[in-house]
Design an enzyme around this catalytic site. Structure first.
Site, PDB file in Angstrom:
ATOM      1  CB  SER A 143      -0.870   0.021   1.254  1.00 38.49           C
ATOM      2  OG  SER A 143      -1.448   1.306   1.415  1.00 38.49           O
ATOM      3  CE1 TYR A 156      -3.974  -2.421   5.162  1.00 29.36           C
ATOM      4  CE2 TYR A 156      -3.224  -0.210   4.588  1.00 29.36           C
ATOM      5  CZ  TYR A 156      -3.794  -1.421   4.221  1.00 29.36           C
ATOM      6  OH  TYR A 156      -4.180  -1.625   2.921  1.00 29.36           O
ATOM      7  CB  ALA A 158       4.280  -1.548  10.727  1.00 28.74           C
ATOM      8  CE  LYS A 160      -1.531  -4.042   3.077  1.00 24.45           C
ATOM      9  NZ  LYS A 160      -1.771  -5.240   2.267  1.00 24.45           N
ATOM     10  CB  ILE A 189      -8.160   0.853  -4.598  1.00 27.01           C
ATOM     11  CG1 ILE A 189      -6.680   1.037  -4.959  1.00 27.01           C
ATOM     12  CG2 ILE A 189      -8.880   0.028  -5.674  1.00 27.01           C
ATOM     13  CD1 ILE A 189      -6.394   1.827  -6.224  1.00 27.01           C
TER      14      ILE A 189
END
Ligand code: NAI
Length: 248
Positions: A143, A156, A158, A160, A189
């Protein structure tokens, strides 16, 4: 179209959202598809039927990507049924957002396990298969926040960022065996994950995007198709930002 004809692809968490779009695009390009999700419910069955309409071989597997043993058993079943796996897309992912001082250990562990450990689990299970085949393409769905960080998403972001470093490390370890590993970092998205956002928050996001709109799952799928295919035969260890320019 036949960019992936003769190849077998395994996509995690592909019953819906971005994973589903990747599976559909791969099937359209001729790949046989093995996909996983937590449960094979009506949504997953519908995805399976849609995939089958491309005339390729398809099977869906109930598998918690965060569990090491389950991932290994799933890979074993897939190799037994399909004979090989050429493409792995580590797509399964969740968010459990919170500011760092309020984040619980449970929120941290859940996101790291589902997003990052899952990618390790599947790469660990598949690497020996790909080494035997002397080839493979691994794609980690990271991401943009894994590149830049994001307030309220320490767990999240970390996870990714970890998926990027994991792809680069695997690219270095297995490049000599013909195995490529890359990360795709989507920006904003429009999927179930982001659709619940209040309108004004969504507008704020969109205003920060040079292209002034969110991306579609299909736009991520097209980039994954490139990386999965022989068009990208000399591309490894890279992070491709697919974000309408947001991360510049
Ligand atoms: P989604 O929530 O629509 O779909 C995620 C899928 O993963 C679901 O089918 C879900 O059941 C499955 N899943 C969840 N936990 C699982 C587990 N433990 N084992 C197996 N499957 C599991 O999410 P979306 O938006 O399609 O996201 C897909 C990937 O793209 C995720 O890794 C996400 O972090 C990433 N991403 C999404 C962005 C967006 O804006 N939607 C932006 C950047 C990255």
């Amino acid at each position: 179209m036949t960019l992936l004809k003769g190849k077998v692809a395994l996509i995690t968490g592909a019953a819906r959202g971005i994973g589903r779009s990747i599976a559909l695009k791969f099937a359209e390009e001729g790949a046989d598809i093995a996909f996983t999700d937590l449960v094979i419910d009506e949504i997953a069955q519908n995805t399976q039927h849609e995939l089958e309409s491309y005339g390729v071989k398809v099977n869906a597997y109930a598998s918690n990507a965060a569990e090491f043993d389950s991932a290994h058993q799933t890979v074993e079943s897939i190799v037994a049924e399909f004979g090989k796996v050429d493409i792995l897309v580590n797509n399964a992912g969740i968010t459990k957002d919170s500011l760092i001082m309020r984040m619980t250990e449970t929120q941290w562990d859940a996101v790291i396990n589902v997003n990052l450990k899952s990618a390790f689990n599947f790469i660990h299970a598949l690497a020996p298969v790909m080494v035997r085949q002397r080839g493979g393409s691994i794609i980690n769905i990271s991401s943009i926040v894994g590149v830049h960080g994001n307030a309220g998403q320490a767990n999240y972001s970390a996870s990714k960022a970890g998926m990027i470093a994991l792809a680069k490390s695997v690219a270095k370890e297995l490049g000599s065996r013909g195995i490529r590993a890359n990360a795709v970092a989507p920006g904003f998205i429009i999927t179930d994950m982001t659709a619940q956002m209040p309108d004004e928050v969504r507008k704020q996001w969109e205003n920060g995007i040079p292209m002034r709109r969110g991306g579609t799952p299909e736009e991520i799928a097209k980039v994954c198709t490139f990386l999965a295919s022989d068009l990208a035969s000399y591309v490894t260890g890279q992070v491709l930002l697919v974000d309408g320019g947001m991360g510049m």
